[in-house]
Design a protein around this motif. Sequence first.
Motif, mmCIF file in Angstrom:
data_model
loop_
_atom_site.group_PDB
_atom_site.id
_atom_site.type_symbol
_atom_site.label_atom_id
_atom_site.label_comp_id
_atom_site.label_asym_id
_atom_site.label_seq_id
_atom_site.Cartn_x
_atom_site.Cartn_y
_atom_site.Cartn_z
ATOM 1 N N HIS A 177 0.833 -1.210 0.000
ATOM 2 C CA HIS A 177 0.000 0.000 0.000
ATOM 3 C C HIS A 177 0.869 1.261 0.000
ATOM 4 N N ASP A 178 0.447 2.253 -0.770
ATOM 5 C CA ASP A 178 1.181 3.511 -0.849
ATOM 6 C C ASP A 178 1.428 4.118 0.531
ATOM 7 N N GLN A 179 0.425 4.105 1.387
ATOM 8 C CA GLN A 179 0.566 4.766 2.682
ATOM 9 C C GLN A 179 1.631 4.115 3.554
ATOM 10 N N ASN A 180 1.822 2.828 3.393
ATOM 11 C CA ASN A 180 2.865 2.159 4.168
ATOM 12 C C ASN A 180 4.254 2.494 3.638
ATOM 13 N N ILE A 181 4.346 2.736 2.343
ATOM 14 C CA ILE A 181 5.611 3.204 1.777
ATOM 15 C C ILE A 181 5.889 4.626 2.270
ATOM 16 N N LYS A 182 4.853 5.435 2.335
ATOM 17 C CA LYS A 182 5.009 6.793 2.871
ATOM 18 C C LYS A 182 5.535 6.746 4.302
ATOM 19 N N PHE A 183 4.969 5.858 5.109
ATOM 20 C CA PHE A 183 5.401 5.699 6.503
ATOM 21 C C PHE A 183 6.871 5.272 6.568
ATOM 22 N N SER A 184 7.246 4.302 5.736
ATOM 23 C CA SER A 184 8.629 3.817 5.733
ATOM 24 C C SER A 184 9.601 4.902 5.295
ATOM 25 N N MET A 185 9.216 5.658 4.288
ATOM 26 C CA MET A 185 10.086 6.733 3.813
ATOM 27 C C MET A 185 10.225 7.832 4.863
ATOM 28 N N ARG A 186 9.150 8.102 5.584
ATOM 29 C CA ARG A 186 9.230 9.084 6.668
ATOM 30 C C ARG A 186 10.192 8.595 7.744
ATOM 31 N N ASN A 187 10.165 7.295 8.032
ATOM 32 C CA ASN A 187 11.097 6.732 9.012
ATOM 33 C C ASN A 187 12.547 6.918 8.571
ATOM 34 N N VAL A 188 12.807 6.695 7.276
ATOM 35 C CA VAL A 188 14.172 6.886 6.767
ATOM 36 C C VAL A 188 14.586 8.349 6.930
ATOM 37 N N LEU A 189 13.694 9.259 6.579
ATOM 38 C CA LEU A 189 13.996 10.690 6.738
ATOM 39 C C LEU A 189 14.275 11.049 8.198
ATOM 40 N N ASN A 190 13.476 10.490 9.101
ATOM 41 C CA ASN A 190 13.640 10.803 10.521
ATOM 42 C C ASN A 190 14.965 10.288 11.070
ATOM 43 N N LYS A 191 15.447 9.179 10.518
ATOM 44 C CA LYS A 191 16.702 8.587 11.008
ATOM 45 C C LYS A 191 17.929 9.218 10.357
ATOM 46 N N ALA A 192 17.760 9.835 9.207
ATOM 47 C CA ALA A 192 18.900 10.402 8.480
ATOM 48 C C ALA A 192 19.356 11.696 9.161
ATOM 49 N N LYS A 193 20.634 11.765 9.474
ATOM 50 C CA LYS A 193 21.163 12.905 10.228
ATOM 51 C C LYS A 193 21.181 14.190 9.420
ATOM 52 N N TYR A 194 21.421 14.091 8.124
ATOM 53 C CA TYR A 194 21.697 15.290 7.340
ATOM 54 C C TYR A 194 20.605 15.624 6.334
ATOM 55 N N LEU A 195 19.410 15.108 6.564
ATOM 56 C CA LEU A 195 18.304 15.397 5.650
ATOM 57 C C LEU A 195 17.195 16.145 6.376
ATOM 58 N N GLU A 196 16.612 17.112 5.684
ATOM 59 C CA GLU A 196 15.422 17.772 6.213
ATOM 60 C C GLU A 196 14.276 16.763 6.259
ATOM 61 N N LYS A 197 13.372 16.931 7.181
ATOM 62 C CA LYS A 197 12.311 15.944 7.396
ATOM 63 C C LYS A 197 11.132 16.100 6.437
ATOM 64 N N ASP A 198 11.111 17.195 5.675
ATOM 65 C CA ASP A 198 9.964 17.437 4.791
ATOM 66 C C ASP A 198 10.325 17.293 3.307
ATOM 67 N N ILE A 199 11.424 16.618 3.013
ATOM 68 C CA ILE A 199 11.803 16.396 1.611
ATOM 69 C C ILE A 199 10.739 15.515 0.951
ATOM 70 N N PRO A 200 10.241 15.883 -0.225
ATOM 71 C CA PRO A 200 9.114 15.151 -0.839
ATOM 72 C C PRO A 200 9.531 13.847 -1.545
ATOM 73 N N VAL A 201 10.147 12.947 -0.788
ATOM 74 C CA VAL A 201 10.581 11.675 -1.396
ATOM 75 C C VAL A 201 9.387 10.784 -1.744
ATOM 76 N N PHE A 202 8.348 10.819 -0.917
ATOM 77 C CA PHE A 202 7.172 10.003 -1.223
ATOM 78 C C PHE A 202 6.489 10.498 -2.491
ATOM 79 N N GLU A 203 6.423 11.802 -2.651
ATOM 80 C CA GLU A 203 5.847 12.363 -3.872
ATOM 81 C C GLU A 203 6.674 11.946 -5.093
ATOM 82 N N ALA A 204 7.999 11.903 -4.928
ATOM 83 C CA ALA A 204 8.857 11.444 -6.031
ATOM 84 C C ALA A 204 8.572 9.987 -6.358
ATOM 85 N N PHE A 205 8.334 9.170 -5.326
ATOM 86 C CA PHE A 205 7.950 7.777 -5.530
ATOM 87 C C PHE A 205 6.651 7.690 -6.341
ATOM 88 N N LEU A 206 5.643 8.441 -5.919
ATOM 89 C CA LEU A 206 4.352 8.402 -6.611
ATOM 90 C C LEU A 206 4.476 8.877 -8.056
#
Length: 197
Positions: A136-165
Amino acid sequence: MNFLAHSFLTFNDGQIVGQFLEDFIRNKDRYSFPKDIQDGITLHRAIDTFTDSHPAIHEAKKVFSPLVRLYAGAFVDVSLDYFVANDLHLNSLKGWKDHSLKVYRVLHENYKYLPDNFRYMLTRMEQDNWLYNYRHDQNIKFSMRNVLNKAKYLEKDIPVFEAFLDNKDVLQKCYDNFFPDLLAHAKAENALLQLQK
């Protein structure tokens, strides 16, 4: 590759445990486990090495690299689990449900080998049935948000999920060009491991 793909690319229960443990243990601790679990750790590494060098993965990273640079591979890994979960050539929907339940059962049966940080994650993984719900798309969104939250040098609002879609068709093509090769590679690696017994 991410959790679902690694769990799928196994050939016995011990390898399931090893595939999950690889990201949670120190290299020097790998030989403290039974042989089948060690084989899963070895297989995980072989899969990662093969994945990182595959031309289709280099293409897939181009979807995310303008946004996250060197972290692109992590977002490709999450994306690939979506395509694995929706690949009915690999398994039926019921088959994926059964696979997910089997993985959770095997991990619980080998609970004594799991480090605390993995045990904590397993509770969350099982409660929300990550393995089955990667479809499901929403679970991918959740996983990508987790990656963003764990990444030290990335802003948390980067639109990676939108890029996926926006690039699902590109990523699907990359998956189609990649996964059969990976499956063949995993089978060959497993055959080598079995010869070492």
